[in-house]
Design a protein around this motif. Structure first.
Motif, PDB file in Angstrom:
ATOM      1  N   THR A  70     -28.349  40.134 -40.899  1.00  0.00           N
ATOM      2  CA  THR A  70     -29.145  41.190 -41.526  1.00  0.00           C
ATOM      3  C   THR A  70     -28.558  42.536 -41.126  1.00  0.00           C
ATOM      4  O   THR A  70     -27.717  42.629 -40.237  1.00  0.00           O
ATOM      5  CB  THR A  70     -30.614  41.123 -41.091  1.00  0.00           C
ATOM      6  OG1 THR A  70     -30.694  41.272 -39.662  1.00  0.00           O
ATOM      7  CG2 THR A  70     -31.257  39.800 -41.493  1.00  0.00           C
ATOM      8  N   GLY A  71     -29.030  43.576 -41.766  1.00  0.00           N
ATOM      9  CA  GLY A  71     -28.596  44.915 -41.406  1.00  0.00           C
ATOM     10  C   GLY A  71     -27.191  45.232 -41.876  1.00  0.00           C
ATOM     11  O   GLY A  71     -26.630  44.557 -42.747  1.00  0.00           O
ATOM     12  N   PRO A  72     -26.576  46.259 -41.283  1.00  0.00           N
ATOM     13  CA  PRO A  72     -25.262  46.717 -41.748  1.00  0.00           C
ATOM     14  C   PRO A  72     -24.178  45.650 -41.589  1.00  0.00           C
ATOM     15  O   PRO A  72     -24.126  44.952 -40.587  1.00  0.00           O
ATOM     16  CB  PRO A  72     -24.969  47.924 -40.843  1.00  0.00           C
ATOM     17  CG  PRO A  72     -26.293  48.366 -40.331  1.00  0.00           C
ATOM     18  CD  PRO A  72     -27.120  47.125 -40.215  1.00  0.00           C
ATOM     19  N   VAL A  73     -23.337  45.531 -42.606  1.00  0.00           N
ATOM     20  CA  VAL A  73     -22.184  44.636 -42.578  1.00  0.00           C
ATOM     21  C   VAL A  73     -20.932  45.505 -42.573  1.00  0.00           C
ATOM     22  O   VAL A  73     -20.801  46.428 -43.391  1.00  0.00           O
ATOM     23  CB  VAL A  73     -22.177  43.694 -43.796  1.00  0.00           C
ATOM     24  CG1 VAL A  73     -20.918  42.843 -43.813  1.00  0.00           C
ATOM     25  CG2 VAL A  73     -23.424  42.820 -43.799  1.00  0.00           C
ATOM     26  N   ALA A  74     -20.027  45.221 -41.668  1.00  0.00           N
ATOM     27  CA  ALA A  74     -18.819  46.040 -41.534  1.00  0.00           C
ATOM     28  C   ALA A  74     -17.940  45.931 -42.776  1.00  0.00           C
ATOM     29  O   ALA A  74     -17.908  44.898 -43.453  1.00  0.00           O
ATOM     30  CB  ALA A  74     -18.032  45.606 -40.303  1.00  0.00           C
ATOM     31  N   GLN A  75     -17.225  47.003 -43.055  1.00  0.00           N
ATOM     32  CA  GLN A  75     -16.231  46.969 -44.125  1.00  0.00           C
ATOM     33  C   GLN A  75     -15.166  45.923 -43.801  1.00  0.00           C
ATOM     34  O   GLN A  75     -14.901  45.623 -42.635  1.00  0.00           O
ATOM     35  CB  GLN A  75     -15.570  48.339 -44.275  1.00  0.00           C
ATOM     36  CG  GLN A  75     -16.495  49.433 -44.760  1.00  0.00           C
ATOM     37  CD  GLN A  75     -16.736  49.385 -46.261  1.00  0.00           C
ATOM     38  OE1 GLN A  75     -16.229  48.504 -46.961  1.00  0.00           O
ATOM     39  NE2 GLN A  75     -17.506  50.341 -46.773  1.00  0.00           N
ATOM     40  N   VAL A  76     -14.544  45.361 -44.816  1.00  0.00           N
ATOM     41  CA  VAL A  76     -13.522  44.335 -44.611  1.00  0.00           C
ATOM     42  C   VAL A  76     -12.275  44.698 -45.401  1.00  0.00           C
ATOM     43  O   VAL A  76     -12.322  45.457 -46.377  1.00  0.00           O
ATOM     44  CB  VAL A  76     -14.023  42.940 -45.064  1.00  0.00           C
ATOM     45  CG1 VAL A  76     -15.236  42.510 -44.266  1.00  0.00           C
ATOM     46  CG2 VAL A  76     -14.328  42.919 -46.564  1.00  0.00           C
ATOM     47  N   ASP A  77     -11.156  44.149 -44.968  1.00  0.00           N
ATOM     48  CA  ASP A  77      -9.926  44.226 -45.747  1.00  0.00           C
ATOM     49  C   ASP A  77      -9.919  43.112 -46.784  1.00  0.00           C
ATOM     50  O   ASP A  77     -10.541  42.063 -46.596  1.00  0.00           O
ATOM     51  CB  ASP A  77      -8.701  44.075 -44.836  1.00  0.00           C
ATOM     52  CG  ASP A  77      -8.572  45.220 -43.842  1.00  0.00           C
ATOM     53  OD1 ASP A  77      -8.959  46.353 -44.187  1.00  0.00           O
ATOM     54  OD2 ASP A  77      -8.086  44.963 -42.717  1.00  0.00           O
ATOM     55  N   GLY A 130     -16.526  40.826 -47.636  1.00  0.00           N
ATOM     56  CA  GLY A 130     -16.175  39.490 -47.181  1.00  0.00           C
ATOM     57  C   GLY A 130     -17.080  38.465 -47.819  1.00  0.00           C
ATOM     58  O   GLY A 130     -17.239  38.427 -49.039  1.00  0.00           O
ATOM     59  N   ARG A 131     -17.734  37.649 -46.997  1.00  0.00           N
ATOM     60  CA  ARG A 131     -18.570  36.575 -47.509  1.00  0.00           C
ATOM     61  C   ARG A 131     -19.999  37.016 -47.802  1.00  0.00           C
ATOM     62  O   ARG A 131     -20.820  36.215 -48.278  1.00  0.00           O
ATOM     63  CB  ARG A 131     -18.612  35.420 -46.511  1.00  0.00           C
ATOM     64  CG  ARG A 131     -19.199  35.762 -45.159  1.00  0.00           C
ATOM     65  CD  ARG A 131     -19.907  34.572 -44.534  1.00  0.00           C
ATOM     66  NE  ARG A 131     -21.064  34.187 -45.319  1.00  0.00           N
ATOM     67  CZ  ARG A 131     -21.866  33.181 -45.010  1.00  0.00           C
ATOM     68  NH1 ARG A 131     -21.632  32.448 -43.949  1.00  0.00           N
ATOM     69  NH2 ARG A 131     -22.907  32.883 -45.765  1.00  0.00           N
ATOM     70  N   TYR A 132     -20.327  38.286 -47.541  1.00  0.00           N
ATOM     71  CA  TYR A 132     -21.703  38.748 -47.685  1.00  0.00           C
ATOM     72  C   TYR A 132     -21.865  39.692 -48.871  1.00  0.00           C
ATOM     73  O   TYR A 132     -20.966  40.489 -49.188  1.00  0.00           O
ATOM     74  CB  TYR A 132     -22.162  39.477 -46.416  1.00  0.00           C
ATOM     75  CG  TYR A 132     -22.153  38.609 -45.185  1.00  0.00           C
ATOM     76  CD1 TYR A 132     -23.055  37.550 -45.050  1.00  0.00           C
ATOM     77  CD2 TYR A 132     -21.235  38.830 -44.161  1.00  0.00           C
ATOM     78  CE1 TYR A 132     -23.044  36.741 -43.927  1.00  0.00           C
ATOM     79  CE2 TYR A 132     -21.219  38.022 -43.037  1.00  0.00           C
ATOM     80  CZ  TYR A 132     -22.119  36.970 -42.924  1.00  0.00           C
ATOM     81  OH  TYR A 132     -22.099  36.165 -41.816  1.00  0.00           O
ATOM     82  N   ILE A 133     -23.027  39.628 -49.492  1.00  0.00           N
ATOM     83  CA  ILE A 133     -23.452  40.612 -50.481  1.00  0.00           C
ATOM     84  C   ILE A 133     -24.210  41.703 -49.738  1.00  0.00           C
ATOM     85  O   ILE A 133     -25.026  41.413 -48.851  1.00  0.00           O
ATOM     86  CB  ILE A 133     -24.332  39.962 -51.558  1.00  0.00           C
ATOM     87  CG1 ILE A 133     -23.519  38.911 -52.333  1.00  0.00           C
ATOM     88  CG2 ILE A 133     -24.895  40.998 -52.515  1.00  0.00           C
ATOM     89  CD1 ILE A 133     -24.356  38.041 -53.253  1.00  0.00           C
ATOM     90  N   VAL A 134     -23.931  42.952 -50.091  1.00  0.00           N
ATOM     91  CA  VAL A 134     -24.591  44.080 -49.438  1.00  0.00           C
ATOM     92  C   VAL A 134     -25.166  45.013 -50.493  1.00  0.00           C
ATOM     93  O   VAL A 134     -24.724  45.023 -51.647  1.00  0.00           O
ATOM     94  CB  VAL A 134     -23.616  44.855 -48.526  1.00  0.00           C
ATOM     95  CG1 VAL A 134     -23.091  43.956 -47.406  1.00  0.00           C
ATOM     96  CG2 VAL A 134     -22.454  45.454 -49.315  1.00  0.00           C
ATOM     97  N   ASP A 135     -26.154  45.815 -50.060  1.00  0.00           N
ATOM     98  CA  ASP A 135     -26.725  46.796 -50.980  1.00  0.00           C
ATOM     99  C   ASP A 135     -25.931  48.099 -50.883  1.00  0.00           C
ATOM    100  O   ASP A 135     -24.894  48.176 -50.214  1.00  0.00           O
ATOM    101  CB  ASP A 135     -28.215  46.978 -50.734  1.00  0.00           C
ATOM    102  CG  ASP A 135     -28.547  47.771 -49.480  1.00  0.00           C
ATOM    103  OD1 ASP A 135     -27.624  48.156 -48.720  1.00  0.00           O
ATOM    104  OD2 ASP A 135     -29.743  48.018 -49.245  1.00  0.00           O
ATOM    105  N   ALA A 136     -26.425  49.136 -51.558  1.00  0.00           N
ATOM    106  CA  ALA A 136     -25.685  50.397 -51.627  1.00  0.00           C
ATOM    107  C   ALA A 136     -25.551  51.068 -50.267  1.00  0.00           C
ATOM    108  O   ALA A 136     -24.667  51.921 -50.078  1.00  0.00           O
ATOM    109  CB  ALA A 136     -26.359  51.341 -52.613  1.00  0.00           C
TER     110      ALA A 136
END
Length: 654
Positions: free
Chosen positions: A467-474, A68-74
């Motif tokens: 911060t922390g885990p970001v949920a998967q998005v469609d 979504g609107r966030y950048i996440v790491d591996a």
């Protein structure tokens, strides 16, 4: 990149490069600027608590992607870009006078086309000072000229880093990248210029194909991405800086010509992801179009075209959009305070806070709205203000307001610039730099007493956010066949032409087709509730041979996928339907369904499915729900319908 000098020099700049005719007053240029400034002191805020290199390295895992609107790491944890620009390798010469005279370089600082400061401080000290600022990412500008520059840098240019003596600019760039990533920083490569010339206006660097071919630009990107492919902390390719009008032509978004930013960026992104699927692909909008003369059409649209024409890459979750904001420029203001290029429009710093918020949202941050065809992270990859010794209270107020907006929206950012020189008088030569070094390597930093920006900077770096885990998005992504094939499928890019003679749109391999526009060749893809694909061949359908289970659109031509397959692409002849591309499902799919007619108006689901945005502006749209798949398309040549899609056969996924 901001313009190098305060207002009087800007006037000189415009008069130097613009011929004295009304026609060429035209030409402008964005990013060119006005007065350098400085604000009053802000309220105390907590100081930055820096991480050491090992601590920063342990805090995130490459590669990066988006949700979504966030950048996440591996690991799926939010990685907010808290970044700065380490400028210099894009060049500092201002375009006139002896290139070997520092007085003809930005802020009298001659970089020798290397990241600035290597003559004054060891890389280890510079990276430690970046840690002290609270950064986790470095935007590293470069010029295409660097890719073919075999000149050995002068020993004096790397005096504080003798290990770099005898190297070319690209080899020094290699060493800088290696040092930054070894110290835990994420590095984003930024194609800032074609030549080593700084900065702005009509400098020959207006577009990706200014002074070079588009193919050369593509090849340079692929070469650089492959060069650092083994270093996963090189996380992104920022495709091109501040695209703007040249002497005679405006850039555009989606017109299909050689100045089409939208198409150029998408093609470059496809090639970059083929070379390294781990890279973020970062796209700025248009920094300036039009002739800045009162009464004519001109402006700084940035990301506004994305609202109606967004990009689709072969890999979902790799696209980031970027925008630049400086107080002395404006949505319709070049930054020139007089002479050619000056108009009676307002700079951003003149707008009250509520209007400034509105402008930043309309020009950039709207992209972060969830669940739309354009949804992506937005990185403000340049902003800044003159600090120590500067007394422009208007700019000070703007900087405070703008950093408040970044905090309020939890926005990724990169300040311009990080490194400058301290002059013989002990003052910074570039007051915008966060850290300056004298000839002996003594540092003067934003964190030291006397820089009014400290409180606002600390507020920004310490701001609370996700911060922390970001949920998967469609995902929902557009296909645009206005001027070319739009092939976002890695599978189909590696295969032959499935619908010869027709223009084709193929969804990313992780997605399926879920909507079509009527009479405009646009399509919508999604991975919402995506069924797993089976191992059988994909099927190209150009007639009604697979119509089963009754005639679901009597009197109409129909293209229908075989049972237990779903549409993943389509082809057109003009605006008329020509074919469907169907992928096999790994498990059986229901055969019952419903007709979605859109010959007399939009027929879209009430929720989900990018319903808050228009992916086929000005045309009727048909769209299945997120729990359905497209099994067929009906069209007719009767009643002057012209063969355009009139109805979808939408079947449930389970």
């Amino acid at each position: 990149m901001r313009s190098a000098r305060p207002a009087p020099a800007v006037r000189t700049f415009f008069s130097r490069i613009l011929p004295a005719t009304a026609a060429t007053i035209t030409l402008l240029l964005a990013g060119t600027s006005g007065s350098v400034a400085a604000p009053p002191a802000a309220a105390p805020t907590p100081t930055v608590v820096p991480l050491t290199g090992p601590q920063l390295a342990a805090s995130w895992t490459a590669p990066l992607s988006t949700r979504g609107r966030y950048i996440v790491d591996a690991n799926g944890n939010r990685f907010k870009l808290k970044a700065g620009n380490w400028a210099g390798a894009q060049g500092t010469w201002e375009g006139s006078g002896d290139i070997n005279d520092p007085a003809n370089h930005q802020a009298d600082q001659m970089s020798h086309n290397l990241p600035l400061g290597l003559d004054r401080a060891p890389i280890a000290q510079i990276t430690a000072d970046f840690h002290a600022l609270g950064l986790n990412t470095i935007r590293l500008p470069f010029a295409n000229a660097m890719m073919r520059d075999t000149t050995v840098v002068p020993d004096s240019a790397v005096a504080a880093n003798p290990q770099l003596k005898g190297k070319t600019p690209l080899q020094v760039f290699d060493a800088v990248v290696a040092a930054l990533t070894a110290d835990g920083f994420a590095v984003i490569l930024n194609n800032h210029t074609t030549t080593y010339r700084f900065c702005c206006g009509l400098d020959g660097n207006e577009r990706w194909n200014s002074g070079q071919s588009a193919e050369q630009w593509h090849e340079d990107w692929v070469s650089l991405v492959n060069r650092y492919k083994g270093n996963q902390r090189v996380v992104g390719a920022d495709l091109r800086n501040e695209i703007r009008r040249d002497t005679w032509h405006d850039p555009n978004w989606g017109w299909g010509d050689e100045r089409d930013v939208y198409a150029a960026f998408e093609l470059a992104g496809t090639r970059i992801l083929k070379a390294n699927p781990d890279m973020l692909v970062i796209m700025e909008g248009i920094n300036w179009y039009g002739i800045p003369v009162d009464g004519l059409d001109y402006g700084r649209p940035m990301l506004t075209p994305v609202r109606e024409l967004s990009n689709t890459l072969t890999t979902s979750g790799k696209l980031v959009y970027a925008a630049h904001f400086y107080g002395y420029t404006g949505p319709n203001y070049t930054g020139a305070d007089s002479g050619p290029g000056h108009t009676n429009d307002w700079p951003y710093e003149d707008f009250p806070l509520d209007k400034l918020k509105q402008l930043v949202h309309e020009e950039a941050l709207f992209v972060t709205q969830s669940g739309q065809h354009f949804t992506a992270p937005v990185w403000i990859s340049e902003f800044g203000a003159g600090g120590r010794g500067s007394t422009d209270t208007k700019e000070q107020t703007w900087f405070g307001n703008f950093t408040d907006i970044l905090v309020e929206n939890d926005t990724d950012f990169a300040i311009w610039p990080l490194v400058g020189w301290t002059g013989a008088d002990g003052a910074p030569q570039d007051t915008w730099a966060l850290t300056s070094y004298d000839t002996a390597g003594k540092r003067q930093s934003l964190g030291d007493p006397g820089d009014w920006r400290t409180a606002d900077w600390n507020k920004l770096v310490n701001a609370r956010g996700v911060t922390g885990p970001v949920a998967q998005v469609d995902h929902w992504n557009m296909l645009n066949l206005d001027f070319r094939d739009h092939n976002a499928s890695s599978r189909m890019l590696a295969q032959g032409d499935w619908s010869p003679g027709y223009r084709k749109g193929n969804c990313p391999d992780s997605q399926r087709l879920t909507g079509l526009g009527r009479s405009d060749k646009r399509g919508l893809c999604t991975d919402a509730n995506q069924p797993a694909k089976g191992g059988a061949d994909w099927v190209a359908v150009h007639d009604d041979r697979y119509v089963t289970h009754g005639d679901w659109a009597e009197g109409y031509n129909k293209l229908q996928c075989p049972d237990n397959t779903f549409a993943v692409g389509y082809s057109v002849s003009g605006n008329a339907m020509a074919g469907l591309l169907c992928a096999p499902s790994a498990s059986p799919l229901p055969q019952s369904g419903r007709n979605v007619w859109f010959d007399k108006g939009d027929n879209r689901p009430a929720t989900g499915g990018s319903v808050g945005s228009d992916w086929a502006p000005g045309h009727y749209k048909g769209q299945c729900t997120d729990q359905e798949y497209i099994a067929g398309v009906a069209f007719t040549w009767k009643w002057n319908h012209g063969g355009v899609p009139d109805a979808l056969l939408c079947r449930p996924l389970n």
